[in-house]
Design a protein around this motif. Sequence first.
Motif, PDB file in Angstrom:
ATOM      1  N   ALA A  64       0.833  -1.209   0.000  1.00  0.00           N
ATOM      2  CA  ALA A  64       0.000   0.000   0.000  1.00  0.00           C
ATOM      3  C   ALA A  64       0.863   1.253   0.000  1.00  0.00           C
ATOM      4  O   ALA A  64       0.559   2.248  -0.678  1.00  0.00           O
ATOM      5  N   ALA A  65       1.967   1.223   0.757  1.00  0.00           N
ATOM      6  CA  ALA A  65       2.874   2.378   0.805  1.00  0.00           C
ATOM      7  C   ALA A  65       3.544   2.616  -0.552  1.00  0.00           C
ATOM      8  O   ALA A  65       3.919   3.747  -0.874  1.00  0.00           O
ATOM      9  N   GLN A  66       3.670   1.564  -1.325  1.00  0.00           N
ATOM     10  CA  GLN A  66       4.310   1.680  -2.638  1.00  0.00           C
ATOM     11  C   GLN A  66       3.334   2.029  -3.752  1.00  0.00           C
ATOM     12  O   GLN A  66       3.720   2.652  -4.749  1.00  0.00           O
ATOM     13  N   ARG A  67       2.058   1.676  -3.577  1.00  0.00           N
ATOM     14  CA  ARG A  67       1.109   1.731  -4.698  1.00  0.00           C
ATOM     15  C   ARG A  67      -0.096   2.625  -4.448  1.00  0.00           C
ATOM     16  O   ARG A  67      -0.933   2.788  -5.345  1.00  0.00           O
ATOM     17  N   ARG A  68      -0.239   3.206  -3.261  1.00  0.00           N
ATOM     18  CA  ARG A  68      -1.456   3.957  -2.941  1.00  0.00           C
ATOM     19  C   ARG A  68      -1.656   5.107  -3.910  1.00  0.00           C
ATOM     20  O   ARG A  68      -0.726   5.758  -4.349  1.00  0.00           O
ATOM     21  N   THR A  69      -2.912   5.317  -4.261  1.00  0.00           N
ATOM     22  CA  THR A  69      -3.306   6.415  -5.125  1.00  0.00           C
ATOM     23  C   THR A  69      -3.905   7.526  -4.268  1.00  0.00           C
ATOM     24  O   THR A  69      -4.133   7.353  -3.068  1.00  0.00           O
ATOM     25  N   ASP A  70      -4.217   8.645  -4.895  1.00  0.00           N
ATOM     26  CA  ASP A  70      -4.867   9.731  -4.163  1.00  0.00           C
ATOM     27  C   ASP A  70      -6.223   9.290  -3.615  1.00  0.00           C
ATOM     28  O   ASP A  70      -6.605   9.658  -2.490  1.00  0.00           O
ATOM     29  N   ASP A  71      -6.942   8.479  -4.405  1.00  0.00           N
ATOM     30  CA  ASP A  71      -8.238   7.976  -3.940  1.00  0.00           C
ATOM     31  C   ASP A  71      -8.058   7.045  -2.738  1.00  0.00           C
ATOM     32  O   ASP A  71      -8.860   7.083  -1.793  1.00  0.00           O
TER      33      ASP A  71
END
Length: 236
Positions: free
Chosen positions: A98-105
């Motif tokens: 999640a820390a690597q791939r999280r988006t603004d949404d």
Amino acid sequence: MAGQNLFLSKSDLAYAELRDRILSGTLPAGSRLAQYDLAESLNMSITPLREAIRRLSSEGLLTVETHRDVRVSVMNSNEARQLFEVRLSLDPTAAELAAQRRTDDDIATMQAAVDKLLPVTRQWGEEALTAHRAFHQALYRASHNDVLIRLLDDLWDKSDRYRRLGLELPPGDEPRTRDLQEHHQLVSLIVDGRAAEAAQLMRGHITHSLTATAISALEDREGMQADESAGGPTSR
């Protein structure tokens, strides 16, 4: 059952309803299913209900005894520990991804979820558990790994009964306050992209979870029951 998907079969509907009642504790562990009463309440014949029972039995949530007697499977420390061990591996992985791939949404969803959190204590009960589940779900969905998300959805479902048992135990305020603070710290680490630190914090978070608390309580209970069955003094 209003509003459910009209394309689901009656067996699927019975499965979903029974599974929800078991995991929520509406059908308590060890309780006997009154199959014909259930079928009537679900507005269906006994056949789709029995198909649902077979599915839930294969998942270990129901136990089919002699003469078609069906009971909700009892909770035990072995299953609780197995669920805990797998979560201890998968939840930190999800936090790292999640820390690597999280988006603004994803960030907006996590922040909205963390703002709704309550201390997971008996005072707040189901409301706190629901908010707690929503937060963790928002976090691991930010991993954008569909296989991992499906596995964690299933693990969280099956851990719910043990989580509720942990909620009944009196751990004191300090562990639950720390738990609440760690949720906020996890969001900060994920938003900042600090993957290794997020994974490390999540591992510690799971180590002190309600399921971990339930394991100890179940082990104590099972030990006492074993001593009583043997007719000897308690060894604990």
